[in-house]
Design a protein around this motif. Structure first.
Motif, PDB file in Angstrom:
ATOM      1  N   TYR A  92      87.241  65.346  95.122  1.00 50.55           N
ATOM      2  CA  TYR A  92      86.519  64.784  93.977  1.00 50.55           C
ATOM      3  C   TYR A  92      86.537  63.254  94.063  1.00 50.55           C
ATOM      4  O   TYR A  92      87.512  62.656  94.518  1.00 50.55           O
TER       5      TYR A  92
ATOM      6  N   TYR B   8      85.860  59.945  91.459  1.00 47.79           N
ATOM      7  CA  TYR B   8      85.613  59.348  90.154  1.00 47.79           C
ATOM      8  C   TYR B   8      85.597  57.838  90.319  1.00 47.79           C
ATOM      9  O   TYR B   8      86.141  57.309  91.294  1.00 47.79           O
TER      10      TYR B   8
ATOM     11  N   GLN C 256      85.986  54.036  87.875  1.00 47.18           N
ATOM     12  CA  GLN C 256      86.364  53.455  86.599  1.00 47.18           C
ATOM     13  C   GLN C 256      85.902  52.009  86.576  1.00 47.18           C
ATOM     14  O   GLN C 256      86.463  51.165  87.288  1.00 47.18           O
TER      15      GLN C 256
ATOM     16  N   GLN D  84      86.813  50.857  81.015  1.00 41.79           N
ATOM     17  CA  GLN D  84      86.172  52.083  80.536  1.00 41.79           C
ATOM     18  C   GLN D  84      86.920  53.313  81.036  1.00 41.79           C
ATOM     19  O   GLN D  84      87.780  53.223  81.911  1.00 41.79           O
ATOM     20  N   GLY D  85      86.585  54.469  80.482  1.00 42.05           N
ATOM     21  CA  GLY D  85      87.150  55.721  80.977  1.00 42.05           C
ATOM     22  C   GLY D  85      86.554  56.068  82.330  1.00 42.05           C
ATOM     23  O   GLY D  85      85.428  55.683  82.640  1.00 42.05           O
ATOM     24  N   PRO D  86      87.298  56.807  83.158  1.00 34.46           N
ATOM     25  CA  PRO D  86      86.758  57.218  84.460  1.00 34.46           C
ATOM     26  C   PRO D  86      85.491  58.048  84.313  1.00 34.46           C
ATOM     27  O   PRO D  86      85.277  58.729  83.307  1.00 34.46           O
TER      28      PRO D  86
ATOM     29  N   TYR E 235      82.959  60.793  86.478  1.00 36.61           N
ATOM     30  CA  TYR E 235      82.783  61.679  87.629  1.00 36.61           C
ATOM     31  C   TYR E 235      81.597  61.219  88.470  1.00 36.61           C
ATOM     32  O   TYR E 235      80.556  60.823  87.942  1.00 36.61           O
TER      33      TYR E 235
ATOM     34  N   HIS F   6      81.664  65.873  93.996  1.00 39.97           N
ATOM     35  CA  HIS F   6      82.761  66.596  94.611  1.00 39.97           C
ATOM     36  C   HIS F   6      82.212  67.526  95.687  1.00 39.97           C
ATOM     37  O   HIS F   6      81.001  67.842  95.703  1.00 39.97           O
TER      38      HIS F   6
ATOM     39  N   TYR G  84      88.211  56.373  92.773  1.00 35.82           N
ATOM     40  CA  TYR G  84      89.342  57.270  93.010  1.00 35.82           C
ATOM     41  C   TYR G  84      88.891  58.500  93.791  1.00 35.82           C
ATOM     42  O   TYR G  84      87.934  59.176  93.397  1.00 35.82           O
TER      43      TYR G  84
ATOM     44  N   ARG H 208      91.964  68.471  94.672  1.00 37.19           N
ATOM     45  CA  ARG H 208      92.585  69.471  93.815  1.00 37.19           C
ATOM     46  C   ARG H 208      91.918  70.828  94.007  1.00 37.19           C
ATOM     47  O   ARG H 208      90.770  70.918  94.416  1.00 37.19           O
TER      48      ARG H 208
ATOM     49  N   TYR I 248      93.315  72.259  85.753  1.00 33.62           N
ATOM     50  CA  TYR I 248      93.340  71.144  84.832  1.00 33.62           C
ATOM     51  C   TYR I 248      93.649  69.805  85.480  1.00 33.62           C
ATOM     52  O   TYR I 248      93.359  68.757  84.937  1.00 33.62           O
ATOM     53  N   LYS I 249      94.271  69.827  86.625  1.00 34.39           N
ATOM     54  CA  LYS I 249      94.995  68.629  87.044  1.00 34.39           C
ATOM     55  C   LYS I 249      94.145  67.662  87.870  1.00 34.39           C
ATOM     56  O   LYS I 249      93.578  68.032  88.879  1.00 34.39           O
ATOM     57  N   LEU I 250      94.027  66.421  87.415  1.00 33.22           N
ATOM     58  CA  LEU I 250      93.505  65.323  88.213  1.00 33.22           C
ATOM     59  C   LEU I 250      94.641  64.357  88.448  1.00 33.22           C
ATOM     60  O   LEU I 250      95.183  63.814  87.502  1.00 33.22           O
TER      61      LEU I 250
ATOM     62  N   PHE J 195      95.588  60.890  89.770  1.00 34.70           N
ATOM     63  CA  PHE J 195      94.974  59.616  90.143  1.00 34.70           C
ATOM     64  C   PHE J 195      95.970  58.755  90.906  1.00 34.70           C
ATOM     65  O   PHE J 195      97.085  58.540  90.457  1.00 34.70           O
TER      66      PHE J 195
ATOM     67  N   TYR K  48      88.852  72.948  77.900  1.00 34.81           N
ATOM     68  CA  TYR K  48      89.989  72.154  78.352  1.00 34.81           C
ATOM     69  C   TYR K  48      89.921  70.748  77.767  1.00 34.81           C
ATOM     70  O   TYR K  48      88.862  70.122  77.747  1.00 34.81           O
TER      71      TYR K  48
ATOM     72  N   TYR L  94      92.499  66.940  77.595  1.00 31.89           N
ATOM     73  CA  TYR L  94      93.597  66.267  78.287  1.00 31.89           C
ATOM     74  C   TYR L  94      93.882  64.908  77.641  1.00 31.89           C
ATOM     75  O   TYR L  94      92.969  64.278  77.099  1.00 31.89           O
TER      76      TYR L  94
ATOM     77  N   TYR M 181      95.634  61.265  78.992  1.00 37.15           N
ATOM     78  CA  TYR M 181      96.169  60.485  80.085  1.00 37.15           C
ATOM     79  C   TYR M 181      96.605  59.124  79.534  1.00 37.15           C
ATOM     80  O   TYR M 181      96.071  58.640  78.539  1.00 37.15           O
TER      81      TYR M 181
ATOM     82  N   LEU N 276      95.688  56.868  86.427  1.00 33.84           N
ATOM     83  CA  LEU N 276      95.983  57.592  85.195  1.00 33.84           C
ATOM     84  C   LEU N 276      97.074  58.636  85.429  1.00 33.84           C
ATOM     85  O   LEU N 276      97.123  59.245  86.499  1.00 33.84           O
TER      86      LEU N 276
ATOM     87  N   PHE O 194      93.642  57.589  77.457  1.00 37.91           N
ATOM     88  CA  PHE O 194      92.325  58.208  77.615  1.00 37.91           C
ATOM     89  C   PHE O 194      92.427  59.694  77.311  1.00 37.91           C
ATOM     90  O   PHE O 194      93.312  60.381  77.803  1.00 37.91           O
TER      91      PHE O 194
ATOM     92  N   GLN P  83      85.542  66.378  84.568  1.00 39.54           N
ATOM     93  CA  GLN P  83      86.185  65.917  83.346  1.00 39.54           C
ATOM     94  C   GLN P  83      85.395  64.742  82.772  1.00 39.54           C
ATOM     95  O   GLN P  83      85.031  63.817  83.499  1.00 39.54           O
TER      96      GLN P  83
ATOM     97  N   PHE Q  69      85.468  61.646  80.121  1.00 36.62           N
ATOM     98  CA  PHE Q  69      86.476  60.796  79.517  1.00 36.62           C
ATOM     99  C   PHE Q  69      85.933  60.041  78.309  1.00 36.62           C
ATOM    100  O   PHE Q  69      84.755  59.655  78.273  1.00 36.62           O
ATOM    101  N   GLY Q  70      86.826  59.800  77.352  1.00 32.88           N
ATOM    102  CA  GLY Q  70      86.510  58.935  76.237  1.00 32.88           C
ATOM    103  C   GLY Q  70      86.684  57.473  76.621  1.00 32.88           C
ATOM    104  O   GLY Q  70      87.114  57.163  77.734  1.00 32.88           O
ATOM    105  N   PRO Q  71      86.390  56.557  75.691  1.00 29.90           N
ATOM    106  CA  PRO Q  71      86.433  55.123  75.999  1.00 29.90           C
ATOM    107  C   PRO Q  71      87.838  54.532  76.001  1.00 29.90           C
ATOM    108  O   PRO Q  71      88.031  53.399  76.442  1.00 29.90           O
TER     109      PRO Q  71
END
Lengths: 113, 113
Positions: free
Chosen positions: A34, A36, A38, A42-44, A46, A49, A87, A91, A99-101, A103, B31, B33, B35, B43, B90, B102, B104-106
């Protein structure tokens, strides 16, 4: 999840292709690669992948080597807005680890005018 | 769709104070999460949830609590704030499907003094 290795930083000229490498020599057969990014503060986000075939979408292309031990993210025509930390994450895509990323520190790509 | 929203954007806490970081998503994702991201680092997963009523610990859960009473909301609680919890937080959500991307929020920037 397999660990990844990326260069800490790269530069690219605006309008040129940006090629971001990633090593993941311990990748397992059921693990996907995958990417991503950032943008500052800001949030990462996508990007793309893949499992073993090369993939392309509106943002980028992903080239995975035949042995799957490394990959390259290609931004075909980089713009100033592509300046970000990228990034590479490996996974599994099913079951309990879905669930798991994980980083790492990623690669800071700076696109210069 | 608003996507993933987080409140507040910024907060300063004194040592020992408590607070709740709010996270809401309107994409009907199962799901969710939390972080945290420390300066210059990637993260790290604090907690995650695979559905309403189900939560589990991630890499760095100490000092935090979560609940998931609805599909949309996933608040993160800090009970006794410590300087080590100064970070950017995040929230993210995903739907188990073809890409498991996934969203992400800000982020919430928290400082504990």
């Amino acid at each position: 999840d397999a660990k990844t290795t990326q260069p800490p930083s790269m530069d690219c000229a605006e309008g040129r292709a940006a090629n971001l490498p990633c090593n993941h020599s311990t990748i397992s057969g059921n693990e996907y690669v995958y990417w991503y990014r950032q943008i500052h503060s800001q949030g990462p986000q996508y990007i793309i992948h893949g499992l073993k075939n090369n993939e392309t979408n509106e943002m980028a292309s992903l080239i995975i080597t035949e042995d799957r031990k490394s990959s390259t993210l290609i931004l075909p025509h980089a713009t100033l807005r592509d300046t970000a930390v990228y990034y590479c994450i490996v996974r599994a895509n099913s079951g309990g680890s879905n669930y798991k990323l994980t980083f790492g520190k990623g690669t800071l790509l700076t696109v210069n005018p | 769709n608003a996507g993933v929203t987080q409140t507040p954007k910024f907060r300063i806490l004194k040592i020992g104070q408590s607070m709740t970081l709010q996270c809401t998503q309107d994409m009907n994702h199962n799901y969710m999460y939390w972080y945290r991201q420390d300066p210059g680092m990637g993260l790290k997963l604090i907690y995650y949830s695979v559905g309403a009523g189900i939560t589990d610990k991630g890499e760095v859960p100490n000092g935090y609590n979560v609940s998931r009473s609805t599909t949309e909301d996933f608040p993160l609680r800090l009970e006794l704030a410590a300087p080590s919890q100064t970070s950017v937080y995040f929230c993210a959500s995903s739907y188990v499907g073809s890409s498991n991307e996934q969203f992400f929020g800000p982020g919430t920037r928290l400082t504990v003094l």
